[in-house]
Write a protein that holds these residues in place. Sequence first.
Motif, PDB file in Angstrom:
ATOM      1  N   ALA A 192       4.018   1.843   4.770  1.00  0.00           N
ATOM      2  CA  ALA A 192       4.474   2.345   3.440  1.00  0.00           C
ATOM      3  C   ALA A 192       4.651   1.857   2.319  1.00  0.00           C
ATOM      4  N   ALA A 193       4.851   0.570   2.666  1.00  0.00           N
ATOM      5  CA  ALA A 193       5.000  -0.396   1.628  1.00  0.00           C
ATOM      6  C   ALA A 193       3.318  -0.913   1.265  1.00  0.00           C
ATOM      7  N   ALA A 194       3.167  -0.886   2.768  1.00  0.00           N
ATOM      8  CA  ALA A 194       1.747  -1.828   2.091  1.00  0.00           C
ATOM      9  C   ALA A 194       0.834  -1.132   1.524  1.00  0.00           C
ATOM     10  N   GLU A 195       0.701  -0.057   1.992  1.00  0.00           N
ATOM     11  CA  GLU A 195      -0.421   1.206   1.265  1.00  0.00           C
ATOM     12  C   GLU A 195       0.411   1.260   0.009  1.00  0.00           C
ATOM     13  N   LEU A 196       1.358   1.239  -0.407  1.00  0.00           N
ATOM     14  CA  LEU A 196       1.993   1.365  -2.168  1.00  0.00           C
ATOM     15  C   LEU A 196       0.954   0.158  -3.250  1.00  0.00           C
ATOM     16  N   GLU A 197       1.653  -0.957  -2.274  1.00  0.00           N
ATOM     17  CA  GLU A 197       0.995  -1.478  -3.680  1.00  0.00           C
ATOM     18  C   GLU A 197      -0.244  -2.431  -2.547  1.00  0.00           C
ATOM     19  N   ALA A 198      -0.071  -1.531  -2.257  1.00  0.00           N
ATOM     20  CA  ALA A 198      -2.205  -1.668  -2.118  1.00  0.00           C
ATOM     21  C   ALA A 198      -3.195  -0.306  -3.576  1.00  0.00           C
ATOM     22  N   VAL A 199      -2.166   0.673  -3.300  1.00  0.00           N
ATOM     23  CA  VAL A 199      -2.532   1.733  -3.706  1.00  0.00           C
ATOM     24  C   VAL A 199      -2.331   0.739  -5.432  1.00  0.00           C
ATOM     25  N   ARG A 200      -0.924   1.041  -5.777  1.00  0.00           N
ATOM     26  CA  ARG A 200      -1.233  -0.138  -6.964  1.00  0.00           C
ATOM     27  C   ARG A 200      -1.518  -1.217  -7.557  1.00  0.00           C
ATOM     28  N   ALA A 201      -2.424  -1.987  -6.744  1.00  0.00           N
ATOM     29  CA  ALA A 201      -3.411  -2.810  -6.784  1.00  0.00           C
ATOM     30  C   ALA A 201      -4.686  -2.516  -7.445  1.00  0.00           C
ATOM     31  N   ALA A 202      -4.911  -1.722  -6.642  1.00  0.00           N
ATOM     32  CA  ALA A 202      -6.544  -0.854  -6.594  1.00  0.00           C
ATOM     33  C   ALA A 202      -5.567   0.082  -8.406  1.00  0.00           C
ATOM     34  N   ARG A 203      -4.655   0.610  -8.773  1.00  0.00           N
ATOM     35  CA  ARG A 203      -4.783   0.894  -9.741  1.00  0.00           C
ATOM     36  C   ARG A 203      -4.631  -0.194 -11.407  1.00  0.00           C
ATOM     37  N   ASN A 204      -4.034  -0.777 -10.643  1.00  0.00           N
ATOM     38  CA  ASN A 204      -4.176  -2.356 -12.114  1.00  0.00           C
ATOM     39  C   ASN A 204      -4.522  -2.788 -11.954  1.00  0.00           C
ATOM     40  N   ALA A 205      -5.762  -3.200 -11.365  1.00  0.00           N
ATOM     41  CA  ALA A 205      -7.377  -3.199 -11.392  1.00  0.00           C
ATOM     42  C   ALA A 205      -8.310  -2.250 -11.974  1.00  0.00           C
ATOM     43  N   GLU A 206      -8.035  -2.024 -11.460  1.00  0.00           N
ATOM     44  CA  GLU A 206      -8.729  -0.550 -12.516  1.00  0.00           C
ATOM     45  C   GLU A 206      -7.777  -0.446 -14.209  1.00  0.00           C
ATOM     46  N   ARG A 207      -6.680  -0.786 -14.473  1.00  0.00           N
ATOM     47  CA  ARG A 207      -6.562  -0.285 -15.913  1.00  0.00           C
ATOM     48  C   ARG A 207      -7.627  -1.923 -16.906  1.00  0.00           C
ATOM     49  N   ALA A 208      -7.123  -2.779 -16.083  1.00  0.00           N
ATOM     50  CA  ALA A 208      -7.933  -4.566 -15.937  1.00  0.00           C
ATOM     51  C   ALA A 208      -9.369  -4.271 -17.100  1.00  0.00           C
ATOM     52  N   ALA A 209      -9.970  -3.264 -15.597  1.00  0.00           N
ATOM     53  CA  ALA A 209     -11.371  -3.404 -15.922  1.00  0.00           C
ATOM     54  C   ALA A 209     -11.141  -2.424 -17.210  1.00  0.00           C
TER      55      ALA A 209
ATOM     56  N   ASP B   1      10.160   2.777  15.677  1.00  0.00           N
ATOM     57  CA  ASP B   1       8.988   2.646  14.790  1.00  0.00           C
ATOM     58  C   ASP B   1       9.364   2.486  13.458  1.00  0.00           C
ATOM     59  N   LEU B   2      10.502   2.899  12.678  1.00  0.00           N
ATOM     60  CA  LEU B   2      11.049   3.336  11.187  1.00  0.00           C
ATOM     61  C   LEU B   2      10.535   1.925  10.841  1.00  0.00           C
ATOM     62  N   GLU B   3      11.037   0.851  11.257  1.00  0.00           N
ATOM     63  CA  GLU B   3      10.923  -0.377  10.085  1.00  0.00           C
ATOM     64  C   GLU B   3       9.081  -0.619   9.719  1.00  0.00           C
ATOM     65  N   ALA B   4       8.559  -0.566  11.164  1.00  0.00           N
ATOM     66  CA  ALA B   4       7.253  -0.372  11.381  1.00  0.00           C
ATOM     67  C   ALA B   4       5.903   0.181   9.580  1.00  0.00           C
ATOM     68  N   ARG B   5       6.680   1.764  10.144  1.00  0.00           N
ATOM     69  CA  ARG B   5       5.968   2.571   8.802  1.00  0.00           C
ATOM     70  C   ARG B   5       6.925   2.427   7.788  1.00  0.00           C
TER      71      ARG B   5
END
Length: 110
Positions: A46-63, A38-42
């Motif tokens: 984790a990469a998808a979660e990190l990308e979501a956090v980055r996108a949220a942070r970027n949206a907050e900064r843009a706002a 399950d290493l690749e899936a994890r």
Amino acid sequence: MKYEDVGRKYEDRQKASAAAKKAMLERLKPKPHIMDPDLEARKAAAAAELEAVRAARNAERAAKRAAAAEAERLRLEDEAITQEARELDLRARQKEARDLRYAARKQNRK
């Protein structure tokens, strides 16, 4: 004590030393590890979660940037209105002073 007995004790010490060195080297060798299926899936999760956090942070900064830009625009607009009001007030006072001077001249002519 015979000479042969001394030689055997030396050989025993040499063998024990070699065995200790071998054991020490065995401890330093990397251990074989089992690959987690399950290493690749994890990693992907984790990469998808990190990308979501980055996108949220970027949206907050843009706002925040948009809100700051809007606040700056309103401040500049308010400043312009205030400046215009000051200029109008100054012109009105200047006109009033000019009118008073003209009225005083008229009074002096009579």
